[in-house]
Design a protein around this motif. Structure first.
Motif, PDB file in Angstrom:
ATOM      1  N   TRP A  78     -12.761  14.737  13.931  1.00 16.91           N
ATOM      2  CA  TRP A  78     -11.903  13.629  13.496  1.00 16.91           C
ATOM      3  C   TRP A  78     -10.797  14.171  12.612  1.00 16.91           C
ATOM      4  CZ3 TRP A  78     -14.149   8.165  12.970  1.00 16.91           C
ATOM      5  CH2 TRP A  78     -15.042   7.910  13.995  1.00 16.91           C
ATOM      6  N   ARG A  79      -9.561  13.755  12.884  1.00 16.23           N
ATOM      7  CA  ARG A  79      -8.407  14.320  12.207  1.00 16.23           C
ATOM      8  C   ARG A  79      -8.226  13.710  10.811  1.00 16.23           C
ATOM      9  NH1 ARG A  79      -8.103  18.614  15.428  1.00 16.23           N
ATOM     10  NH2 ARG A  79      -7.472  18.109  17.565  1.00 16.23           N
ATOM     11  N   ASP A  80      -7.954  14.577   9.838  1.00 14.66           N
ATOM     12  CA  ASP A  80      -7.641  14.144   8.460  1.00 14.66           C
ATOM     13  C   ASP A  80      -8.645  13.096   7.958  1.00 14.66           C
ATOM     14  OD1 ASP A  80      -5.196  15.721   8.328  1.00 14.66           O
ATOM     15  OD2 ASP A  80      -4.332  14.252   9.698  1.00 14.66           O
ATOM     16  N   LEU A  81      -9.901  13.385   8.155  1.00 15.75           N
ATOM     17  CA  LEU A  81     -10.973  12.428   7.853  1.00 15.75           C
ATOM     18  C   LEU A  81     -10.987  11.957   6.400  1.00 15.75           C
ATOM     19  CD1 LEU A  81     -13.450  10.890   8.861  1.00 15.75           C
ATOM     20  CD2 LEU A  81     -14.832  12.930   8.391  1.00 15.75           C
ATOM     21  N   PRO A  82     -10.762  12.813   5.390  1.00 14.84           N
ATOM     22  CA  PRO A  82     -10.823  12.336   3.998  1.00 14.84           C
ATOM     23  C   PRO A  82      -9.876  11.178   3.708  1.00 14.84           C
ATOM     24  CG  PRO A  82     -10.833  14.732   4.050  1.00 14.84           C
ATOM     25  CD  PRO A  82     -10.554  14.280   5.442  1.00 14.84           C
ATOM     26  N   PHE A  83      -8.701  11.176   4.328  1.00 19.50           N
ATOM     27  CA  PHE A  83      -7.745  10.095   4.074  1.00 19.50           C
ATOM     28  C   PHE A  83      -8.219   8.787   4.708  1.00 19.50           C
ATOM     29  CE2 PHE A  83      -5.296  13.983   3.684  1.00 19.50           C
ATOM     30  CZ  PHE A  83      -4.601  13.765   2.510  1.00 19.50           C
ATOM     31  N   GLY A  84      -8.880   8.887   5.847  1.00 21.17           N
ATOM     32  CA  GLY A  84      -9.441   7.687   6.457  1.00 21.17           C
ATOM     33  C   GLY A  84     -10.551   7.103   5.608  1.00 21.17           C
ATOM     34  N   ILE A  85     -11.407   7.973   5.074  1.00 22.81           N
ATOM     35  CA  ILE A  85     -12.496   7.496   4.207  1.00 22.81           C
ATOM     36  C   ILE A  85     -11.930   6.865   2.945  1.00 22.81           C
ATOM     37  CG2 ILE A  85     -14.457   8.243   2.816  1.00 22.81           C
ATOM     38  CD1 ILE A  85     -14.993  10.406   4.902  1.00 22.81           C
ATOM     39  N   LEU A  86     -10.920   7.512   2.352  1.00 28.19           N
ATOM     40  CA  LEU A  86     -10.307   6.984   1.131  1.00 28.19           C
ATOM     41  C   LEU A  86      -9.662   5.627   1.390  1.00 28.19           C
ATOM     42  CD1 LEU A  86      -9.579   7.483  -1.837  1.00 28.19           C
ATOM     43  CD2 LEU A  86      -7.502   8.644  -1.051  1.00 28.19           C
ATOM     44  N   PHE A  87      -9.015   5.471   2.542  1.00 23.30           N
ATOM     45  CA  PHE A  87      -8.387   4.181   2.851  1.00 23.30           C
ATOM     46  C   PHE A  87      -9.430   3.087   2.986  1.00 23.30           C
ATOM     47  CE2 PHE A  87      -7.067   1.041   6.020  1.00 23.30           C
ATOM     48  CZ  PHE A  87      -5.912   0.552   5.422  1.00 23.30           C
ATOM     49  N   HIS A  88     -10.511   3.361   3.726  1.00 29.31           N
ATOM     50  CA  HIS A  88     -11.568   2.355   3.873  1.00 29.31           C
ATOM     51  C   HIS A  88     -12.186   2.015   2.513  1.00 29.31           C
ATOM     52  CE1 HIS A  88     -11.723   1.773   8.158  1.00 29.31           C
ATOM     53  NE2 HIS A  88     -11.809   3.076   8.390  1.00 29.31           N
ATOM     54  N   ALA A  89     -12.305   3.007   1.649  1.00 28.16           N
ATOM     55  CA  ALA A  89     -12.892   2.776   0.332  1.00 28.16           C
ATOM     56  C   ALA A  89     -12.020   1.830  -0.492  1.00 28.16           C
ATOM     57  CB  ALA A  89     -13.081   4.099  -0.398  1.00 28.16           C
ATOM     58  N   GLN A  90     -10.705   2.057  -0.500  1.00 30.38           N
ATOM     59  CA  GLN A  90      -9.829   1.197  -1.304  1.00 30.38           C
ATOM     60  C   GLN A  90      -9.754  -0.211  -0.720  1.00 30.38           C
ATOM     61  OE1 GLN A  90      -6.561  -0.131  -0.852  1.00 30.38           O
ATOM     62  NE2 GLN A  90      -6.219   0.538   1.246  1.00 30.38           N
ATOM     63  N   PHE A 148      -7.392   8.082  13.034  1.00 28.05           N
ATOM     64  CA  PHE A 148      -7.153   7.132  11.946  1.00 28.05           C
ATOM     65  C   PHE A 148      -6.823   7.838  10.634  1.00 28.05           C
ATOM     66  CE2 PHE A 148      -8.498   4.004   8.714  1.00 28.05           C
ATOM     67  CZ  PHE A 148      -7.675   2.961   9.096  1.00 28.05           C
ATOM     68  N   GLY A 149      -7.478   8.951  10.365  1.00 29.24           N
ATOM     69  CA  GLY A 149      -7.194   9.690   9.140  1.00 29.24           C
ATOM     70  C   GLY A 149      -5.761  10.193   9.095  1.00 29.24           C
ATOM     71  N   SER A 150      -5.218  10.604  10.252  1.00 29.74           N
ATOM     72  CA  SER A 150      -3.830  11.066  10.302  1.00 29.74           C
ATOM     73  C   SER A 150      -2.867   9.920  10.019  1.00 29.74           C
ATOM     74  CB  SER A 150      -3.531  11.670  11.672  1.00 29.74           C
ATOM     75  OG  SER A 150      -4.387  12.770  11.937  1.00 29.74           O
ATOM     76  N   VAL A 151      -3.172   8.735  10.565  1.00 35.37           N
ATOM     77  CA  VAL A 151      -2.336   7.557  10.303  1.00 35.37           C
ATOM     78  C   VAL A 151      -2.370   7.215   8.814  1.00 35.37           C
ATOM     79  CG1 VAL A 151      -2.043   5.099  10.768  1.00 35.37           C
ATOM     80  CG2 VAL A 151      -2.645   6.649  12.629  1.00 35.37           C
ATOM     81  N   CYS A 152      -3.549   7.283   8.207  1.00 37.75           N
ATOM     82  CA  CYS A 152      -3.677   6.980   6.780  1.00 37.75           C
ATOM     83  C   CYS A 152      -2.954   8.017   5.925  1.00 37.75           C
ATOM     84  CB  CYS A 152      -5.153   6.930   6.389  1.00 37.75           C
ATOM     85  SG  CYS A 152      -6.069   5.579   7.147  1.00 37.75           S
ATOM     86  N   PHE A 153      -2.992   9.269   6.346  1.00 36.29           N
ATOM     87  CA  PHE A 153      -2.329  10.350   5.606  1.00 36.29           C
ATOM     88  C   PHE A 153      -0.823  10.107   5.545  1.00 36.29           C
ATOM     89  CE2 PHE A 153      -1.827  15.288   5.421  1.00 36.29           C
ATOM     90  CZ  PHE A 153      -1.251  15.153   4.164  1.00 36.29           C
TER      91      PHE A 153
END
Length: 361
Positions: free
Chosen positions: A1-13, A252-257
């Motif tokens: 999964w691409r840029d996963l940390p940013f996707g997780i951070l977005f879902h968290a906020q 999704f992580g890339s989009v969030c990034f």
């Protein structure tokens, strides 16, 4: 999964804002209205015309684009020439009436004529791209439904966000002593200001992600339509859902990034604008005005860059950084040709949006 940390951070906020809105925001709104429940029955009145406007806008959009595409080359030329002539007429009229300010639209009108002469050879290519893009969307009408779905989802979240912002302001501000004219000044605590800035960042980030998810999904669908038309012909084509699933999972992580970069710039602009307003014409107001202008230009550049980067994300599934490098390489190879072609098509789409808005307004 691409840029996963940013996707997780977005879902968290998003989840945090939703939970806090339910815990504190909705009760604060109920207390403001003096009731234990919020009556949604009053929405029946405005909801009907809104739904009618959405339906008619969809019909008018497809009809207008279909008409425009049949004469795309002539239409693009007509838009550029008519815009330039309109400015020239305004400028000459103002100068005849003795207004020196009329020289400004006259100059812009002449620049518009020069612009047409410079780009007229690129108009056929832009018209061909516009024709292909409209055909791709028309063959995959499910894209429109997907766009409406994300719009409704964002508006629902925005309603919860608004209640939490209200609750934060109510509990984090105090009213100072009012003067003889009953002019009261509200003091907002420093910690509350930080919370508001974070909430504004949350708003811009979520809004950007909502828009860019649709943009990335459309890029994937159009790519499938171009290379494998048989898989992207029906209204609810499999290409639509496959691209949508890829966007909200693998990419999704890339989009969030990429969306986070724009959201940060928008939030900084919000802080600068707020500080400029609070300055009340002081010596720092010019500095904040210049800074806001620079941030606005930078924000436009990043948003335009993201528009191309997310196309690579939707087509090839690249991480955001890799997609950005591909876009930079594209601009190095094609130079201004890409931007000019995109600008010509943007004129037609903007005119279509205005036309549909007037017809449905």
């Amino acid at each position: 999964w691409r840029d996963l940390p940013f996707g997780i951070l977005f879902h968290a906020q998003c989840s945090a804002v939703t939970v806090l809105a339910v815990m504190y925001g909705i009760p604060a709104v109920k207390e403001m209205f003096g009731t234990d429940s919020i009556d949604v029955g009053g929405l029946d009145g405005p909801l009907t015309p809104i739904l009618v406007a959405i339906g008619s806008a969809t019909v008018f959009m497809f009809a207008t684009l279909t008409i425009i595409v049949t004469k795309a080359k002539s239409f693009i030329s007509c838009l550029i020439i008519s815009s330039a002539l309109f400015q020239i007429i305004i400028g000459i009229t103002a100068l005849v009436n003795g207004s020196v300010v009329g020289a400004i639209p006259l100059i812009f009108g002449l620049i518009g004529c020069c612009y047409f002469l410079a780009v007229r050879r690129r108009i056929p290519f832009a018209a061909a791209n516009l024709h292909a893009g409209v055909n791709a969307v028309r063959d995959n009408g499910g894209i429109v439904i997907l766009a409406y779905f994300w719009g409704v989802l964002f508006l629902t979240w925005l309603s919860l966000w608004s209640t939490f912002v209200y609750s934060t302001l109510i509990h984090g501000s105090t009213v100072d002593i009012c003067d003889s004219d009953n002019h009261c000044h509200t003091h907002i605590a420093s910690s509350t200001k930080i919370y508001i800035v974070l909430l504004v960042l949350s708003f811009y980030w979520t809004q950007q992600v909502s828009n860019n998810v649709v943009h990335t999904t459309v890029a994937g669908v159009v790519g499938t339509w171009y290379f494998d038309p048989s898989d992207a012909r029906p209204f609810f084509a499999g290409a639509v859902w496959a691209s949508a699933v890829r966007t909200v999972t693998f990419s999704f992580g890339s989009v969030c990034f990429g969306s986070l970069l724009c959201a940060i710039l928008s939030t900084i602009r919000f802080v600068v604008h707020t500080r400029s307003t609070a300055d009340e014409g002081g010596g720092e107001s010019i500095f904040y005005c210049v800074l806001d202008c620079i941030l606005s230009l930078l924000e436009d550049v990043v948003e335009y860059f993201n528009k191309w980067a997310f196309i690579y994300v939707g087509l090839y599934g690249y991480p955001y950084i890799t997609a950005g490098k591909k876009v930079a390489h594209l601009f190095q190879q094609r130079g201004w040709a890409v931007i000019i072609n995109d600008g010509l098509i943007e004129r037609v789409l903007s005119f279509t949006s205005i036309t549909v808005g007037v017809l449905c307004g």
